[in-house]
Design an enzyme around this catalytic site. Structure first.
Site, PDB file in Angstrom:
ATOM      1  N   GLY A  31       0.811  -1.220   0.000  1.00 59.20           N
ATOM      2  CA  GLY A  31       0.000   0.000   0.000  1.00 59.20           C
ATOM      3  C   GLY A  31       0.841   1.264   0.000  1.00 59.20           C
ATOM      4  O   GLY A  31       2.034   1.228  -0.288  1.00 59.20           O
ATOM      5  N   ALA A  32       0.183   2.413   0.346  1.00 56.37           N
ATOM      6  CA  ALA A  32       0.800   3.741   0.193  1.00 56.37           C
ATOM      7  C   ALA A  32       1.320   3.839  -1.242  1.00 56.37           C
ATOM      8  O   ALA A  32       2.502   4.067  -1.499  1.00 56.37           O
ATOM      9  CB  ALA A  32       1.903   3.978   1.217  1.00 56.37           C
ATOM     10  N   HIS A  34       2.254   4.403  -5.147  1.00 60.56           N
ATOM     11  CA  HIS A  34       2.851   5.465  -5.966  1.00 60.56           C
ATOM     12  C   HIS A  34       2.981   4.943  -7.399  1.00 60.56           C
ATOM     13  O   HIS A  34       2.546   3.820  -7.693  1.00 60.56           O
ATOM     14  CB  HIS A  34       4.201   5.901  -5.382  1.00 60.56           C
ATOM     15  CG  HIS A  34       5.120   4.752  -5.090  1.00 60.56           C
ATOM     16  ND1 HIS A  34       5.695   3.984  -6.079  1.00 60.56           N
ATOM     17  CD2 HIS A  34       5.543   4.215  -3.907  1.00 60.56           C
ATOM     18  CE1 HIS A  34       6.442   3.047  -5.543  1.00 60.56           C
ATOM     19  NE2 HIS A  34       6.361   3.144  -4.215  1.00 60.56           N
ATOM     20  N   HIS A  37       4.141   1.334  -8.088  1.00 58.91           N
ATOM     21  CA  HIS A  37       3.112   0.295  -7.983  1.00 58.91           C
ATOM     22  C   HIS A  37       2.201   0.310  -9.215  1.00 58.91           C
ATOM     23  O   HIS A  37       1.834  -0.734  -9.754  1.00 58.91           O
ATOM     24  CB  HIS A  37       2.238   0.524  -6.742  1.00 58.91           C
ATOM     25  CG  HIS A  37       2.983   0.464  -5.440  1.00 58.91           C
ATOM     26  ND1 HIS A  37       3.179   1.567  -4.644  1.00 58.91           N
ATOM     27  CD2 HIS A  37       3.576  -0.569  -4.794  1.00 58.91           C
ATOM     28  CE1 HIS A  37       3.846   1.215  -3.553  1.00 58.91           C
ATOM     29  NE2 HIS A  37       4.107  -0.068  -3.613  1.00 58.91           N
ATOM     30  N   GLY A 147       8.711  -5.474  -8.624  1.00 56.57           N
ATOM     31  CA  GLY A 147       9.602  -4.427  -9.125  1.00 56.57           C
ATOM     32  C   GLY A 147      11.065  -4.753  -8.904  1.00 56.57           C
ATOM     33  O   GLY A 147      11.440  -5.369  -7.905  1.00 56.57           O
ATOM     34  N   MET A 184      11.275   5.717  -6.528  1.00 56.24           N
ATOM     35  CA  MET A 184      10.043   5.929  -5.762  1.00 56.24           C
ATOM     36  C   MET A 184       9.889   4.862  -4.691  1.00 56.24           C
ATOM     37  O   MET A 184      10.234   3.698  -4.915  1.00 56.24           O
ATOM     38  CB  MET A 184       8.836   5.899  -6.690  1.00 56.24           C
ATOM     39  CG  MET A 184       8.778   7.106  -7.562  1.00 56.24           C
ATOM     40  SD  MET A 184       7.195   7.212  -8.386  1.00 56.24           S
ATOM     41  CE  MET A 184       7.518   8.625  -9.419  1.00 56.24           C
TER      42      MET A 184
END
Ligand code: AMP
Length: 280
Positions: A31-32, A34, A37, A147, A184
């Protein structure tokens, strides 16, 4: 978009997608969200008709002195983003759902889980491997996306899938960066303006080091200088700057094959990681 919080409902929802003949992709996150994601979600859509994104801040991958309780949690905004980018199912289980009382089984990975980040975060990759495997079993996706930002994690997940014969195709995705080069990360929101400037120097330092390695400079010297430069730029502690084989992650010197330059360092209480391709 369906928002699902239990594994039984998840199984049911994915079964329905499959009945419609859809291929299923899983994008695990904490989550959170950016653009890093979102890039995984976009890549997932190119490979599968139905994208499942999970949000779960996994306690077993945090050490006792790490930031589990302070990790950013922005569920409402995250749901909005996933919906906007065409995710079919947002899976947001509770800790009790993922680790019912009495859970005592963990996946243990030998060797590589104790190197690089694993040397400084004991148990971290066992926690990651366990939660990702649970997500694979719960969702049974055709593909799953991760990623390269977490390069060692991607390597370890591929290893687990191979070792345990998990029938899922793992796809790695490139690192998404800010304009200034900073990779990021959900934790970046906690950087002060001053710290952000220091953080950018990690990308710059790694880029310069990669160039020097490509020019044939001695890797021991390049790595030592990179560590010194990070400290000089304002990082308070450098866990490592290392050159590894890009495919096997074994240590290399002056790589002839594609290599990866990886680093981790502390800025205040925050630990930043980054890595770059080195082609020689
Ligand atoms: P996290 O929410 O940090 O656990 O990350 C979830 C997934 O997003 C992992 O596969 C990460 O490697 C990936 N990810 C995180 N940051 C980035 C980034 N800057 N670029 C690409 N992928 C990323």
């Amino acid at each position: 978009m369906q928002i699902i919080r239990t594994k039984n409902e998840l199984k049911e929802a994915i079964r329905s997608e499959r009945k419609l003949g859809k291929k299923v992709a899983l994008v695990p996150t904490m989550g959170a969200l950016h653009q890093g994601h979102i890039s995984l979600v976009n890549l997932a859509k190119q490979h599968a008709e139905s994208v499942v994104a999970s949000i779960f801040v996994n306690p077993t991958q945090f050490g006792p002195n790490e930031d589990f309780s302070k990790y950013p949690r922005t569920e409402k905004e995250d749901i909005g983003k996933l919906e906007a980018f065409g995710v079919a199912i947002a899976y947001i289980p509770t800790i009790e759902e993922m680790y019912p009382e009495g859970s005592i089984t963990q996946i243990h990975i030998d060797k590589i889980s104790e190197e690089l980040c694993g040397a400084f975060r004991p148990g971290h990759f066992n926690g990651v491997a366990t939660i990702v495997t649970k997500l694979f079993i719960q969702a049974l996706p055709d593909i799953a996306l991760f990623g390269e930002k977490d390069y060692q994690q991607l390597y370890i997940i591929r290893q687990v899938v191979r070792d345990l014969d998990i029938p899922v195709n793992i796809i790695g995705a490139p690192i998404i960066r800010e304009k200034d080069g900073l990779a990021m990360s959900s934790r970046n929101r906690y950087l002060s303006e001053q710290e952000q400037k220091v953080a950018v120097s990690m990308y710059k330092t790694l880029s310069n080091a990669a160039k020097e390695l490509q020019q044939g400079k001695e890797s021991d010297d390049v790595l030592l200088t990179a560590k010194e430069l990070l400290l000089h730029a304002g990082f308070i502690k450098v866990d490592y700057v290392e050159l590894r084989d890009a495919t096997t992650l074994s240590p290399v010197k002056n790589a002839m094959k594609p290599a990866r330059l990886l680093a981790a360092a502390y800025l205040g209480t925050m630990r930043l990681i980054d890595n770059l391709e080195v082609t020689i």
